[in-house]
Design a protein around this motif. Structure first.
Motif, short mmCIF file in Angstrom:
data_model
loop_
_atom_site.label_atom_id
_atom_site.label_comp_id
_atom_site.label_asym_id
_atom_site.label_seq_id
_atom_site.Cartn_x
_atom_site.Cartn_y
_atom_site.Cartn_z
N LYS A 153 -0.21 5.10 -7.83
CA LYS A 153 0.95 4.29 -8.21
C LYS A 153 1.89 4.01 -7.05
CE LYS A 153 1.15 5.95 -13.02
NZ LYS A 153 1.97 6.66 -14.03
N ALA A 154 1.66 4.66 -5.91
CA ALA A 154 2.61 4.61 -4.80
C ALA A 154 2.87 3.20 -4.30
CB ALA A 154 2.13 5.50 -3.66
N ALA A 155 1.84 2.37 -4.26
CA ALA A 155 1.98 1.03 -3.71
C ALA A 155 2.85 0.12 -4.56
CB ALA A 155 0.60 0.39 -3.53
N ILE A 205 9.82 2.84 -2.89
CA ILE A 205 10.18 4.19 -2.48
C ILE A 205 8.98 4.91 -1.88
CG2 ILE A 205 10.96 6.46 -3.31
CD1 ILE A 205 12.59 4.98 -5.44
N THR A 206 7.81 4.63 -2.43
CA THR A 206 6.60 5.31 -1.99
C THR A 206 5.57 4.37 -1.38
OG1 THR A 206 5.76 5.08 -4.26
CG2 THR A 206 6.81 7.18 -3.68
N GLY A 220 0.84 -1.19 0.00
CA GLY A 220 0.00 0.00 0.00
C GLY A 220 0.87 1.24 0.00
N PRO A 221 0.27 2.40 -0.22
CA PRO A 221 1.05 3.64 -0.25
C PRO A 221 1.47 4.10 1.14
CG PRO A 221 -1.28 4.13 -0.48
CD PRO A 221 -1.16 2.63 -0.48
N VAL A 278 4.75 10.33 0.14
CA VAL A 278 4.65 9.98 -1.28
C VAL A 278 4.95 11.18 -2.16
CG1 VAL A 278 3.09 9.26 -3.13
CG2 VAL A 278 3.06 8.07 -0.93
N LEU A 279 4.32 12.32 -1.84
CA LEU A 279 4.49 13.50 -2.69
C LEU A 279 5.91 14.06 -2.59
CD1 LEU A 279 1.08 15.34 -2.20
CD2 LEU A 279 1.80 13.79 -4.02
#
Length: 252
Positions: free
Chosen positions: A84-86, A90-91, A9-10, A16-17
């Motif tokens: 897309k983070a998951a 890195i994110t 998951g993110p 993330v940002l």
């Protein structure tokens, strides 16, 4: 053999940002310039004037809406980054790891039983080490392309020790222990990447559940009791499909 699957998951939105390329707003429009209007083969002066006036009005609307359009574009940029983070270590983070063996199924989920992501990773590598001496297989679908790189990368980030031998110098992955059913199916055919539920159904098993996707796991596992059950059932089904595929292809 032990079949495994991970769900990711993110990380939190601010993280993330901060790790996503900055949003670049569109350039503000300058003054309207009639000479830039493309007239094509127009010869009639009235039609030319009408075309220029229409472009002038369009330009005026864009200028008037610039602030709201830029804000909408920024929101879309951030939404895409979170969607897309998951998929990136890195994110994203590991939220759950499921295991299926002859003895049954075990789910290890961050946030339950006092478990954190680092605990899930440590347990995974401990399980790997118990497989070495008996050469017991750890099996998953697309684990060379996603699961293993994600697990290793997150272990590095969280300072969790990755055992020696996981990354084999000759084969990159230790294929004496790890079996990727997607790679096994391809039999060396480059680009023959097939989805897990496609193979499962091909061998008479189930497909993915309707109305639930892996992208929904992070929200579901933090939701209501019914939503959490849907998330766990999703992971359970992935494990069952992988088990079915592995058995059909002779993985022992």
């Amino acid at each position: 053999m032990i079949v495994f699957d991970i769900e990711t998951g993110p990380l939190d939105k601010s993280t993330v940002l901060s790790r996503t390329p900055d949003f670049k707003p569109p350039e503000p429009l300058g003054d309207f310039n009639p000479s830039t209007v493309k007239l094509g083969n127009l010869k009639d002066e009235a039609k030319i004037a009408a075309k220029i006036e229409a472009e002038r009005e369009k330009h005026a609307r864009l200028v008037a809406n610039y602030k709201s359009d830029a804000e909408a574009a920024k929101n879309a940029h951030e939404s895409e980054a979170m969607d897309k983070a998951a998929l990136s270590p890195i994110t994203g983070e590991v939220l759950a790891i499921g295991y299926r063996s002859e003895k049954g199924t075990v789910m290890r989920i961050a946030g339950r039983e006092g478990l954190e992501e680092a605990d899930l990773l440590s347990e995974f590598w401990a399980r790997y080490q118990t497989c070495i001496a008996p050469a017991r297989k750890l099996v998953g679908h697309n684990i060379f392309g996603f699961d293993l790189p994600f697990l290793i990368n997150r272990s590095w980030v969280l300072d969790v020790t990755v055992p020696k031998g996981v990354i084999d110098r000759d084969r990159f992955w230790n294929e004496r222990i790890f079996i990727d059913t997607m790679k096994r199916w391809s039999l060396g055919r480059y680009g023959d990447w097939v989805k897990l539920d496609t193979l499962s159904q091909l061998f008479g098993g189930s497909g993915k559940p309707e109305g639930v996707t892996g992208a929904m796991f992070a929200d579901l596992i933090k939701g209501s009791e019914e939503e959490q059950k849907a998330a766990v059932d999703y992971l359970f089904n992935d494990l069952e499909m992988t088990w079915k595929v592995a058995v059909a292809m002779g993985v022992m």
